[in-house]
Each structure stands twice: as C-alpha cells, then as structure tokens.
Enzyme design. Structure first.
Site, PDB file in Angstrom:
ATOM      1  N   GLU A  36       0.851  -1.195   0.000  1.00 56.22           N
ATOM      2  CA  GLU A  36       0.000   0.000   0.000  1.00 56.22           C
ATOM      3  C   GLU A  36       0.889   1.248   0.000  1.00 56.22           C
ATOM      4  O   GLU A  36       1.992   1.231   0.564  1.00 56.22           O
ATOM      5  CB  GLU A  36      -0.897  -0.080   1.244  1.00 56.22           C
ATOM      6  CG  GLU A  36      -1.734   1.119   1.572  1.00 56.22           C
ATOM      7  CD  GLU A  36      -2.852   1.415   0.592  1.00 56.22           C
ATOM      8  OE1 GLU A  36      -2.542   1.645  -0.585  1.00 56.22           O
ATOM      9  OE2 GLU A  36      -4.029   1.474   1.005  1.00 56.22           O
ATOM     10  N   ASP A  37       0.421   2.321  -0.599  1.00 58.35           N
ATOM     11  CA  ASP A  37       1.219   3.554  -0.598  1.00 58.35           C
ATOM     12  C   ASP A  37       1.263   4.197   0.782  1.00 58.35           C
ATOM     13  O   ASP A  37       2.319   4.511   1.308  1.00 58.35           O
ATOM     14  CB  ASP A  37       0.723   4.562  -1.666  1.00 58.35           C
ATOM     15  CG  ASP A  37      -0.748   4.965  -1.534  1.00 58.35           C
ATOM     16  OD1 ASP A  37      -1.469   4.382  -0.682  1.00 58.35           O
ATOM     17  OD2 ASP A  37      -1.179   5.858  -2.282  1.00 58.35           O
ATOM     18  N   ASP A  40      -3.606   5.828   6.278  1.00 56.59           N
ATOM     19  CA  ASP A  40      -4.025   7.082   6.913  1.00 56.59           C
ATOM     20  C   ASP A  40      -5.009   6.743   8.035  1.00 56.59           C
ATOM     21  O   ASP A  40      -4.584   6.444   9.149  1.00 56.59           O
ATOM     22  CB  ASP A  40      -4.630   7.993   5.843  1.00 56.59           C
ATOM     23  CG  ASP A  40      -5.038   9.356   6.360  1.00 56.59           C
ATOM     24  OD1 ASP A  40      -4.592   9.747   7.444  1.00 56.59           O
ATOM     25  OD2 ASP A  40      -5.828  10.047   5.675  1.00 56.59           O
ATOM     26  N   GLY A  72      -6.718   4.082   8.089  1.00 52.56           N
ATOM     27  CA  GLY A  72      -6.640   2.624   8.224  1.00 52.56           C
ATOM     28  C   GLY A  72      -7.860   1.923   7.667  1.00 52.56           C
ATOM     29  O   GLY A  72      -7.920   0.697   7.623  1.00 52.56           O
ATOM     30  N   ARG A 117       2.150  12.146  -8.925  1.00 51.66           N
ATOM     31  CA  ARG A 117       2.527  10.734  -8.778  1.00 51.66           C
ATOM     32  C   ARG A 117       3.922  10.470  -9.328  1.00 51.66           C
ATOM     33  O   ARG A 117       4.652   9.624  -8.836  1.00 51.66           O
ATOM     34  CB  ARG A 117       1.558   9.822  -9.533  1.00 51.66           C
ATOM     35  CG  ARG A 117       0.176   9.712  -8.933  1.00 51.66           C
ATOM     36  CD  ARG A 117      -0.552   8.513  -9.554  1.00 51.66           C
ATOM     37  NE  ARG A 117      -1.992   8.580  -9.394  1.00 51.66           N
ATOM     38  CZ  ARG A 117      -2.659   8.210  -8.296  1.00 51.66           C
ATOM     39  NH1 ARG A 117      -2.011   7.754  -7.258  1.00 51.66           N
ATOM     40  NH2 ARG A 117      -3.967   8.288  -8.250  1.00 51.66           N
TER      41      ARG A 117
HETATM   42  P1  IMP Z   1      -7.140   5.332   4.631  1.00 52.61           P
HETATM   43  O1  IMP Z   1      -8.220   4.372   4.202  1.00 52.61           O
HETATM   44  O2  IMP Z   1      -7.671   6.527   5.330  1.00 52.61           O
HETATM   45  O3  IMP Z   1      -6.031   4.661   5.402  1.00 52.61           O
HETATM   46  O4  IMP Z   1      -6.559   5.962   3.321  1.00 52.61           O
HETATM   47  C1  IMP Z   1      -5.713   5.333   2.514  1.00 52.61           C
HETATM   48  C2  IMP Z   1      -5.709   5.944   1.132  1.00 52.61           C
HETATM   49  O5  IMP Z   1      -5.995   7.360   1.120  1.00 52.61           O
HETATM   50  C3  IMP Z   1      -4.325   5.786   0.580  1.00 52.61           C
HETATM   51  O6  IMP Z   1      -4.185   4.562  -0.099  1.00 52.61           O
HETATM   52  C4  IMP Z   1      -4.199   6.990  -0.318  1.00 52.61           C
HETATM   53  O7  IMP Z   1      -4.674   6.674  -1.603  1.00 52.61           O
HETATM   54  C5  IMP Z   1      -5.073   8.056   0.299  1.00 52.61           C
HETATM   55  N1  IMP Z   1      -4.274   8.986   1.138  1.00 52.61           N
HETATM   56  C6  IMP Z   1      -4.335   9.148   2.475  1.00 52.61           C
HETATM   57  N2  IMP Z   1      -3.455  10.074   2.910  1.00 52.61           N
HETATM   58  C7  IMP Z   1      -2.798  10.494   1.805  1.00 52.61           C
HETATM   59  C8  IMP Z   1      -1.710  11.423   1.595  1.00 52.61           C
HETATM   60  O8  IMP Z   1      -1.167  12.060   2.520  1.00 52.61           O
HETATM   61  N3  IMP Z   1      -1.289  11.578   0.305  1.00 52.61           N
HETATM   62  C9  IMP Z   1      -1.828  10.890  -0.741  1.00 52.61           C
HETATM   63  N4  IMP Z   1      -2.822   9.999  -0.593  1.00 52.61           N
HETATM   64  C10 IMP Z   1      -3.298   9.804   0.671  1.00 52.61           C
HETATM   65 MG    MG Z   2      -4.654   7.776  -3.615  1.00 54.03          MG
END
Ligand code: IMP
Ligand code: MG
Length: 184
Positions: free
Chosen positions: A105-106, A109, A111, A171
């Site tokens: 995963e990149d 955030d 989760g 990107r």
């Molecule tokens: P989560 O489900 O909140 O953990 O979000 C994960 C997804 O939100 C990541 O796979 C990213 O695609 C996007 N994301 C969250 N924070 C960032 C950031 O700081 N930069 C770029 N993408 C983000």
């Molecule tokens: Mg994204």
C-alpha cells in the site's frame, strides 16, 4: 496573471525524502520480506493506483520468487479522507488460498482501506497476510491496523510523489514531498 492553483501548490511542497533515502528504505524492506518469506509461495498485492511505483521498485529488490496482483478500492465520501464505505473496484485474479500474501500500500491514513482489504483477503484463507506500507501516517488513524513493514512513519500532512497523488497530480515525482499549508 495570478498563478494557477497547481503552481501555487508546487511552490508549497517541501521535500521529505530524497530518491536515495527512498531507494535505501525500499531495498531494506525488500531484504526483510525476502528473509521472512524465503521458501514460501508469495503473492504481492499492490493497491492501485498509489502503490504502483513503490511496488515496481520493491519487486526489483526482492530476492525470492513471487507473483504480483493488484486491487483497486473505491471509497465513497470526501476526497481526502476515506469514508467507511469501501468496495472492490478491481479484485485480485489470483487464488491466494494457502499462499503468503503481502499487501503493498502507498500510505495508511485512517486505516479504513487496509482494514477492509485485510478482512476480505483473510476470508480467502491465505497461509499468512502481511502489510507493507510505504508510509504509515498515524495522526488520523481510526482502525487498529499495524503494518508489518513500514518505509516511513510520519505523523501528519498530505504526502505526494513516488506514486502518491493529490487530485491525480504529482505521482511521477521521484522524491516524496509534504504539501505545506499557508500563504506563499
Ligand atoms: P485510509 O483508508 O484513510 O487509510 O486511506 C488510505 C488511502 O488514502 C491511501 O491509499 C491513499 O490513496 C489516500 N491517502 C491518504 N493520505 C494520503 C496522503 O497524505 N497523500 C496521498 N494519498 C493519501
Ligand atoms: Mg490515492
């Protein structure tokens, strides 16, 4: 003429990790995965789109046989924070039963995305399921997910570059940046 929104954002981004630092960390993660999963039937599952560059560099540093597959998740809600509703926009094509799976995963955030993926891939009975995240961003965490392999831990901020986007931009940047708020 006033500068476009994109130009203003470009001027406000601050370098976090250089190419060299990223390359070192990615090699280190690949070495650890190679060591932990030697002799296993390994499948790396990249989460599109953000992980495509990280995954490409990671697999070229792996020293063990493996296959690669991809998922793409769709989340409904506001643009910068995932909402609770997530679905597969694209599922993997590999049968992962009995295999050792590493989700790549990149960034983690809140989760929410990774928790969804973990739950759904677990149902398919892999031998093991690990998480490898380029960036572990802790401040907004809502789900108790822990990555097994983390490139960089950051507390907060919007991160771009090396596959990570802001509204599909940045990107392609070879380095990792944080977008700074505030006036120029
Ligand atoms: P989560 O489900 O909140 O953990 O979000 C994960 C997804 O939100 C990541 O796979 C990213 O695609 C996007 N994301 C969250 N924070 C960032 C950031 O700081 N930069 C770029 N993408 C983000
Ligand atoms: Mg994204």
């Amino acid at each position: 003429m006033s500068p476009s929104m994109e130009e203003r954002i470009v001027e406000k981004k601050e370098l976090l990790y250089s190419r060299e630092t990223i390359a070192e960390r990615v090699k280190d993660l690949a070495d650890r995965i190679s060591c932990d999963l030697e002799g296993r039937d390994v499948v790396l599952v990249g989460v599109l789109k953000g992980a495509f560059i990280f995954l490409a560099d990671l697999v070229r540093n792996l020293k063990i046989p493996h296959t690669v597959d991809f998922v793409r998740l769709a989340s409904y809600g506001s643009g910068s924070v995932s909402s609770g509703t997530i679905t597969f926009a694209k599922d993997i094509e590999t049968d992962i039963r009995g295999k050792d799976v590493v989700i790549v995963e990149d960034i983690i955030d809140t989760g929410t995305s990774i928790a969804f993926l973990q739950e759904h891939l677990k149902e398919r009975c892999p031998a093991s399921l690990r998480i490898c995240a380029l960036i572990d961003k802790t401040e907004r965490r809502e789900k108790a997910v822990t990555a097994d392999y983390v490139g960089f831990a950051v507390r907060e901020g919007f991160i771009v570059g090396y596959g990570l986007d802001f509204d599909e931009k940045f990107r392609c940047l070879p380095e990792i940046y944080v977008i700074k708020e505030g006036k120029r």
